[in-house]
Scaffold this motif. Structure first.
Motif, PDB file in Angstrom:
ATOM      1  N   THR A  28       6.114  14.037  -2.029  1.00 16.67           N
ATOM      2  CA  THR A  28       5.527  13.831  -3.356  1.00 16.67           C
ATOM      3  C   THR A  28       4.802  15.273  -3.688  1.00 16.67           C
ATOM      4  O   THR A  28       4.277  15.414  -5.051  1.00 16.67           O
ATOM      5  N   GLY A  29       4.202  16.007  -3.037  1.00 19.54           N
ATOM      6  CA  GLY A  29       3.478  17.215  -3.251  1.00 19.54           C
ATOM      7  C   GLY A  29       1.999  17.070  -3.337  1.00 19.54           C
ATOM      8  O   GLY A  29       1.453  17.633  -3.977  1.00 19.54           O
ATOM      9  N   ARG A  30       1.572  15.773  -3.106  1.00 20.62           N
ATOM     10  CA  ARG A  30       0.333  15.249  -3.224  1.00 20.62           C
ATOM     11  C   ARG A  30      -0.556  15.721  -2.376  1.00 20.62           C
ATOM     12  O   ARG A  30      -0.143  16.100  -0.899  1.00 20.62           O
ATOM     13  N   ILE A  62       0.957  -1.220  -0.096  1.00 19.98           N
ATOM     14  CA  ILE A  62      -0.034   0.055  -0.156  1.00 19.98           C
ATOM     15  C   ILE A  62       0.865   1.253  -0.070  1.00 19.98           C
ATOM     16  O   ILE A  62       1.696   1.454   0.894  1.00 19.98           O
ATOM     17  N   PRO A  63       0.969   2.315  -1.002  1.00 19.29           N
ATOM     18  CA  PRO A  63       1.578   3.268  -1.103  1.00 19.29           C
ATOM     19  C   PRO A  63       0.981   4.226   0.102  1.00 19.29           C
ATOM     20  O   PRO A  63      -0.015   4.438   0.473  1.00 19.29           O
ATOM     21  N   LEU A  64       1.993   4.795   0.852  1.00 21.16           N
ATOM     22  CA  LEU A  64       1.569   5.108   1.983  1.00 21.16           C
ATOM     23  C   LEU A  64       0.734   6.762   1.663  1.00 21.16           C
ATOM     24  O   LEU A  64       0.113   7.287   2.612  1.00 21.16           O
ATOM     25  N   GLU A  65       1.247   7.537   0.513  1.00 27.11           N
ATOM     26  CA  GLU A  65       0.472   8.777   0.562  1.00 27.11           C
ATOM     27  C   GLU A  65      -0.894   8.553  -0.140  1.00 27.11           C
ATOM     28  O   GLU A  65      -1.902   9.500  -0.020  1.00 27.11           O
ATOM     29  N   GLU A  66      -1.573   7.136  -0.115  1.00 27.35           N
ATOM     30  CA  GLU A  66      -2.936   6.928  -0.148  1.00 27.35           C
ATOM     31  C   GLU A  66      -3.743   6.415   0.892  1.00 27.35           C
ATOM     32  O   GLU A  66      -4.997   6.266   1.154  1.00 27.35           O
ATOM     33  N   GLU A  91       3.130   9.750  10.577  1.00 24.50           N
ATOM     34  CA  GLU A  91       4.459  10.654  10.418  1.00 24.50           C
ATOM     35  C   GLU A  91       4.783  10.234   8.896  1.00 24.50           C
ATOM     36  O   GLU A  91       5.347  10.906   8.188  1.00 24.50           O
ATOM     37  N   CYS A  92       4.872   9.123   8.694  1.00 18.43           N
ATOM     38  CA  CYS A  92       5.444   8.640   7.392  1.00 18.43           C
ATOM     39  C   CYS A  92       4.546   9.134   6.196  1.00 18.43           C
ATOM     40  O   CYS A  92       5.027   9.328   5.180  1.00 18.43           O
ATOM     41  N   VAL A  93       3.151   9.088   6.259  1.00 14.60           N
ATOM     42  CA  VAL A  93       2.263   9.585   5.436  1.00 14.60           C
ATOM     43  C   VAL A  93       2.667  11.171   5.163  1.00 14.60           C
ATOM     44  O   VAL A  93       2.621  11.610   4.418  1.00 14.60           O
ATOM     45  N   ARG A  94       2.677  11.867   6.398  1.00 17.94           N
ATOM     46  CA  ARG A  94       3.005  13.348   6.357  1.00 17.94           C
ATOM     47  C   ARG A  94       4.051  13.708   5.412  1.00 17.94           C
ATOM     48  O   ARG A  94       4.291  14.265   4.638  1.00 17.94           O
ATOM     49  N   ARG A  95       5.236  12.803   5.703  1.00 16.89           N
ATOM     50  CA  ARG A  95       6.667  12.908   5.028  1.00 16.89           C
ATOM     51  C   ARG A  95       6.441  12.855   3.599  1.00 16.89           C
ATOM     52  O   ARG A  95       7.086  13.186   2.560  1.00 16.89           O
TER      53      ARG A  95
END
Length: 277
Positions: free
Chosen positions: A137-139, A80-84, A128-132
């Motif tokens: 990525t600028g998303r 699962i990509p963390l930005e999602e 914290e990882c999602v925030r970073r």
């Protein structure tokens, strides 16, 4: 910490060990800049029952899988990509503790930790990882999420018609749009949900009517005055975004008013059976 570990031998060895445990069935996990930050066993609420799953938190992805032999062999790898990812806390109940929901566009599910301390550590590190990752990525944070499936054991009757009783011969099905447990008669339709699959998926009768109505509105913009371009006429025709009240057709004979939403199922402290006992 992440930058320091990114190109170290110990990080490479840890990632290689995870890849080895998944074997040929897993995808390669080693990438430049990727760091393995932690791992542990969480209980994942699956369709039939809660099951232990191994989870690995990287700086950019969350990986989980089924346990065959702990620290030796895993299978059914999911990445699962963390930005999602969006996390949602869930209330404590006598039967369910230390839970939270992991929401993504393609899959949403509930997990629980062995203690409140472990839960807090997982949640804080993932957030914290999602925030970073979003910063890198600028998303923007994800706003559209797949519905979590209501567990099979939550109900003995169809959650749409409220008439059909499930048995060894009458199977349970899940609507891919709302996650409700429904009978075959109430989930005969299929609809294309591009975020979930390139193929049409099973949806319940209510979701099908809502999705079909929305598609008709998108395909047939309101007619404007003579000589007015179609796109200009459509700009003010007020297409439904799901915020308006359901039509009488959606409510009639559906039994939907008897059921709380899927959000209430997870957010309330009561068991599902309490809603229709």
């Amino acid at each position: 910490m992440v930058d320091y570990l990114a190109n170290t031998e110990i990080n490479s060895q840890r990632i290689a060990a995870v890849e080895s445990c998944f074997g040929a069935s897993g995808q390669p996990l080693a990438l430049p800049g990727r760091v393995l930050l932690g791992e542990g066993v969480l209980t994942k609420e699956c369709r039939k029952k809660a099951k232990p799953r191994i989870f690995f938190l990287f700086n950019d992805i969350l990986v989980y899988g089924s346990i065959v032999l702990h620290k030796r062999k895993y299978r059914s790898q999911h990445i699962i990509p963390l930005e999602e990812v969006t996390l949602e806390p869930l209330p404590e109940t006598a039967q369910a503790k230390n839970r939270w929901m992991i929401r993504t566009a393609k899959k949403s599910f509930v997990v629980s930790a062995a203690s409140s301390t472990e839960r807090q550590e997982w949640v804080s590190h993932i957030e914290e990882c999602v925030r970073r990752q979003l910063l890198a990525t600028g998303r923007q944070p994800s706003t559209e999420h797949a519905a979590p499936w209501i567990p099979d054991k939550a109900t003995d009757i169809c959650m749409r018609c409220t008439q059909t009783r499930f048995s060894a011969l009458t199977r349970r099905h899940h609507c891919r749009k709302c996650g409700f447990v429904v009978c075959a008669e109430c989930s005969r339709e299929r609809f294309l949900l591009p975020r979930l699959s390139p193929k049409p998926l099973r949806v319940c009768s209510l979701c099908y009517r809502q999705l079909a109505a929305r598609k008709r509105e998108e395909d047939e913009p309101c007619a404007g005055a003579p000589g007015q371009p179609a796109h200009a006429a459509g700009a003010g025709c007020g297409a439904s975004s799901g915020d308006e009240e359901d039509s009488d057709e959606d409510k009639e004979g559906s039994g939907d008013g008897d059921w709380p939403s899927r959000v209430e199922f997870y957010a309330s402290g009561a068991s599902w059976s309490a809603f229709h006992s």
